[in-house]
Design an enzyme around this catalytic site. Structure first.
Site, mmCIF file in Angstrom:
data_model
loop_
_atom_site.group_PDB
_atom_site.id
_atom_site.type_symbol
_atom_site.label_atom_id
_atom_site.label_comp_id
_atom_site.label_asym_id
_atom_site.label_seq_id
_atom_site.Cartn_x
_atom_site.Cartn_y
_atom_site.Cartn_z
ATOM 1 N N ASN A 25 0.856 -1.188 0.000
ATOM 2 C CA ASN A 25 0.000 0.000 0.000
ATOM 3 C C ASN A 25 0.893 1.239 0.000
ATOM 4 O O ASN A 25 1.500 1.565 1.011
ATOM 5 C CB ASN A 25 -0.892 -0.033 1.258
ATOM 6 C CG ASN A 25 -1.687 1.249 1.439
ATOM 7 O OD1 ASN A 25 -1.825 2.049 0.507
ATOM 8 N ND2 ASN A 25 -2.217 1.453 2.634
ATOM 9 N N SER A 64 3.917 -2.213 10.303
ATOM 10 C CA SER A 64 5.378 -2.204 10.452
ATOM 11 C C SER A 64 6.008 -3.562 10.123
ATOM 12 O O SER A 64 6.976 -3.973 10.758
ATOM 13 C CB SER A 64 5.784 -1.742 11.851
ATOM 14 O OG SER A 64 5.340 -0.411 12.062
HETATM 15 C C1 PEP Z 1 -0.508 0.070 6.143
HETATM 16 O O1 PEP Z 1 -0.657 1.274 6.048
HETATM 17 O O2 PEP Z 1 -1.380 -0.690 5.700
HETATM 18 C C2 PEP Z 1 0.696 -0.419 6.829
HETATM 19 C C3 PEP Z 1 0.712 -1.673 7.220
HETATM 20 O O3 PEP Z 1 1.707 0.481 6.995
HETATM 21 P P1 PEP Z 1 3.184 0.179 7.595
HETATM 22 O O4 PEP Z 1 3.663 -1.096 6.984
HETATM 23 O O5 PEP Z 1 3.999 1.360 7.172
HETATM 24 O O6 PEP Z 1 3.026 0.069 9.079
#
Ligand code: PEP
Length: 254
Positions: free
Chosen positions: A9, A217
């Site tokens: 995403n 994350s």
């Molecule tokens: C997300 O926005 O769906 C997401 C999982 O972001 P991140 O991996 O940066 O925590």
């Protein structure tokens, strides 16, 4: 057959030339990876680039594109919105529904999300339905209730046949973009809980076939441990999907 998926995403990041470069770099790097019909990669770029990204991904057998959002009507006076029919018409196969940023910043409720899910399915676009609890909700031990309400409210109006199109992404809000990841035990526990809810409503076949992604994350350093959990079928990746080498390392951990 339950598919394993890594979806990136990009949120509101990358200019047009950067978007093309990123998708081409990942596709090139993936030539050595063992993707197959049960292991898929999905790119979710800003909608402006959906067509150009789809032109690239649709040439690849196991790579697809995904809209970050859709509206719940097919056409009409909804300035600024995009319908499922529109994203489908540019070659897009999936859409995110109910990302925590849409829920929090754009006040999307489960009632709205349920309509988006239905609209996507009617148009042949598979929803990746996101759910997740806030830190305060986990600390007050309400996380199971919150997830149950989000799953029931957004998805349980579907027939069994319609439900077979669904992918769920469990994304604890406290882990999104914070560098704080759910432990593999926390992820497994919640994924098993979600699978249990689905089994109770739609039966064991539907729940066995359901792909449930973890998001929050997820990075090259923790992907393998998370993906090794029996009920974690891959990841929805934010920040780490913006760097080709990191995204491919996560895919290779599937
Ligand atoms: C997300 O926005 O769906 C997401 C999982 O972001 P991140 O991996 O940066 O925590």
């Amino acid at each position: 057959m339950r598919k394993k998926i890594v979806a990136g995403n990009w949120k509101m990041n990358k200019l047009q030339n950067e978007a093309k470069t990123l998708v081409n770099q990942v596709v090139d790097l993936l030539q050595n990876s063992n993707l197959s019909d049960d292991k898929r990669v999905i790119f979710s770029p800003p909608s402006l680039y959906l067509e150009s990204v789809s032109l690239i991904t649709n040439k690849e057998a196991f790579i697809s594109s995904c809209s970050q959002n859709i509206y719940f009507e097919n056409s009409g006076a909804y300035t600024g919105e995009l319908s499922a029919a529109m994203v489908k018409s540019v070659g897009c196969e999936y859409t995110l529904v109910g990302h925590s940023e849409r829920r929090a910043l754009f006040h999307e409720t489960d009632i709205i999300l349920a309509k988006k899910v239905s609209c996507a399915i009617v148009q042949g676009v598979a929803p990746i339905y996101c759910c997740g609890e806030l830190l305060a909700e986990r600390k007050s031990k309400k996380h199971y209730d919150i997830i149950q309400a989000q799953i029931e409210g957004g998805l349980f109006h579907l027939s069994e046949d319609e439900f077979s199109n669904i992918i769920i992404a469990y994304e604890p809000v406290w882990a999104i973009g914070t560098g704080e990841t759910a432990s593999s035990d926390q992820a497994q526990e919640m994924h098993a809980f979600i699978r249990g809810l689905v089994a109770a409503k739609y039966g064991n076949t539907a729940s066995d076939n359901l792909t449930i992604l973890y998001g929050g994350s997820c990075k090259p350093a923790n992907a393998a441990e998370l993906f090794a959990c029996p009920d974690v079928d891959g990841g929805l990746i934010g920040g780490a999907s913006l760097v080709a080498e990191d995204f491919v390392k996560i895919i290779d951990a599937l």
